[in-house]
Design an enzyme around this catalytic site. Structure first.
Site, mmCIF file in Angstrom:
data_model
loop_
_atom_site.group_PDB
_atom_site.id
_atom_site.type_symbol
_atom_site.label_atom_id
_atom_site.label_comp_id
_atom_site.label_asym_id
_atom_site.label_seq_id
_atom_site.Cartn_x
_atom_site.Cartn_y
_atom_site.Cartn_z
ATOM 1 N N GLY A 175 59.059 41.391 46.392
ATOM 2 C CA GLY A 175 58.270 40.574 47.326
ATOM 3 C C GLY A 175 57.229 39.748 46.573
ATOM 4 N N HIS A 176 56.504 40.404 45.659
ATOM 5 C CA HIS A 176 55.515 39.660 44.855
ATOM 6 C C HIS A 176 56.199 38.584 44.014
ATOM 7 C CE1 HIS A 176 53.411 43.705 45.164
ATOM 8 N NE2 HIS A 176 52.487 42.887 45.606
ATOM 9 N N GLN A 203 38.405 47.205 49.668
ATOM 10 C CA GLN A 203 39.274 47.240 50.854
ATOM 11 C C GLN A 203 39.838 48.628 51.130
ATOM 12 O OE1 GLN A 203 41.874 44.165 48.950
ATOM 13 N NE2 GLN A 203 43.560 45.265 49.899
ATOM 14 N N GLY A 210 52.228 36.777 51.365
ATOM 15 C CA GLY A 210 53.472 37.168 52.021
ATOM 16 C C GLY A 210 53.267 37.354 53.522
HETATM 17 O O1 PAF Z 1 47.857 42.042 49.644
HETATM 18 C C1 PAF Z 1 47.246 42.511 48.653
HETATM 19 O O2 PAF Z 1 47.841 42.962 47.688
HETATM 20 C C2 PAF Z 1 45.726 42.532 48.654
HETATM 21 O O3 PAF Z 1 45.220 42.763 49.940
HETATM 22 C C3 PAF Z 1 45.094 41.266 48.039
HETATM 23 C C4 PAF Z 1 45.417 40.031 48.857
HETATM 24 C C5 PAF Z 1 45.574 41.087 46.617
HETATM 25 C C6 PAF Z 1 43.563 41.408 48.021
HETATM 26 O O4 PAF Z 1 43.173 42.522 47.283
#
Ligand code: PAF
Length: 291
Positions: free
Chosen positions: A37-38, A62, A149
Site C-alpha cells: 500500500g505504501h 497519535q 491512502g
Molecule cells: O498513516 C500513517 O501512517 C500516519 O498516520 C501518518 C500520516 C504518517 C502520520 O503519522
C-alpha cells in the site's frame, strides 16, 4: 539521484533546497513497516514528480498511553531498501527528539467535528496527533504534492480539511486502497493477526462489499447498508467486537440518514482477536454513472 537517508530537519531543509531546481517534489509520509500500500503511494509520487521523498516516523503524539507505540512494528532498514527499490530519492527518518524537542509541544492542530466521530470517537486525541505531525512534516518537506491512502479514509478527510482550512500549500493526492487477493486491506498492523484471525479478516471487506452490492441493486438507504454490514460482520465468530459501521458523507463524515449519494463512504472498524481492523469503500450508484 542516489537515495539519501536524512535524520535531521536542518539537513533535510538543505536537501530540499538542492532538489528544488530538479522540479516538483512528491511526499509520502509513513510510520514505516512498509507494505505494498505504501509502495503504491511512492509509485504514484514517482510517476508525477521529479523528486520523491518519504518519511519514516512512528509519531508518539497519535498514540494514547494504552496503545501500541512501543510495540508498533518497526524495520527501518527493510523500509529504506523498499523505498530505494521504488525509486525514492530522499528519506526523512528523524528521532522523536528531533521532531518534538524540548520544551514540551504546546501548540497542536486540533481538528473539529470531522475528527470527533468514527476513529476519533474511540481515540479522542488521535487526529490531533496526526494533523500536528503531518503539518510539521509538510512544513519541513515543503512538497508540491503529498500522498495519502484511501485505506485510512477519515485520516485523508481530516488532512484534506486541514489543508483547506489552514491554506496548506501543495496538493493532497488520495490513492486507492491496496488489498490482499482475498480483499483484506493492507495495513502494518495485519502482522498482529494469528493465522486463524488472518483467515477471518477478509470479513471486513465482505461487509463493505455487501453495502456496495446493495447500492448496485438499487437499495441506497443508509440504515439498510449499515444493517447489511453489521449482519455480515456478526456472522463471523472471530469478530470480537464492532466499533462502528458507518455510511457517511465522504467530506464531512457526518452519518447519512436517508439515501446514500454516489461517493458516500461506507466504513467500519472491528476487533479481530486483539487487532483492530478498519476499512472503507467509496460507494457508487449505477444510476449516478458509477461502476
Ligand atoms: O498513516 C500513517 O501512517 C500516519 O498516520 C501518518 C500520516 C504518517 C502520520 O503519522
Amino acid at each position: 539521484m542516489p537515495l539519501r537517508v536524512i535524520t535531521t530537519i536542518a539537513e533535510f531543509r538543505r536537501a530540499r533546497e538542492d532538489a528544488r531546481a530538479a522540479g516538483t517534489l512528491g511526499f509520502v509520509p509513513t510510520m514505516g513497516y512498509l507494505h505494498a500500500g505504501h509502495i503504491s503511494l511512492v509509485d504514484r509520487a514517482r510517476a508525477e514528480n521529479a523528486v520523491v521523498a518519504a518519511s519514516i516516523f512512528v509519531n508518539p503524539a497519535q498514540f494514547a498511553p494504552n496503545e501500541d507505540f512501543g510495540a508498533y512494528p518497526r524495520d527501518p532498514e527493510r523500509d529504506v531498501a523498499l523505498l530505494e527499490a521504488a525509486g525514492c530519492d530522499l528519506v526523512f527518518h528523524p528521532s522523536p527528539e528531533e521532531m518534538y524537542p524540548p520544551p514540551e509541544q504546546d501548540v497542536y492542530v486540533t481538528p473539529g467535528d470531522i475528527a470527533a466521530r468514527l476513529e476519533g470517537a474511540a481515540r479522542p486525541l488521535f487526529f490531533r496527533g496526526v494533523a500536528t505531525v503531518v503539518l510539521k512534516l509538510l512544513n519541513i518537506v515543503q512538497p508540491d504534492r503529498f500522498y495519502f491512502g484511501q485505506k485510512d479514509g477519515q485520516q485523508a478527510a481530516v488532512i484534506r480539511r486541514m489543508a483547506h482550512d489552514l491554506n496548506v500549500p501543495g496538493a493532497l493526492v488520495v490513492c486507492p486502497t491496496v488489498r490482499e487477493p482475498d480483499g483484506l486491506a493492507m495495513a502494518s498492523r495485519n502482522v498482529y493477526l494469528s493465522a486463524e484471525e488472518r483467515r477471518a479478516a477478509p470479513v471486513v471487506h465482505r461487509a463493505l462489499t455487501a453495502a456496495q452490492q446493495l447500492c448496485h441493486s438499487g437499495e441506497a438507504r443508509a440504515d439498510r447498508l449499515r444493517e447489511a454490514m453489521r449482519d455480515t460482520l456478526q456472522a463471523e465468530p472471530l469478530v470480537a467486537s464492532i466499533d462502528y459501521v458507518s455510511v457517511a458523507d465522504a467530506l464531512t463524515l457526518r452519518e447519512i440518514e436517508g439515501a446514500a449519494a454516489d461517493g458516500a463512504m461506507a466504513s467500519t472498524a472491528v476487533l479481530i482477536g486483539r487487532t483492530r481492523l478498519l476499512d472503507n469503500v467509496i460507494l457508487t450508484r449505477p444510476e449516478a454513472g458509477g461502476e
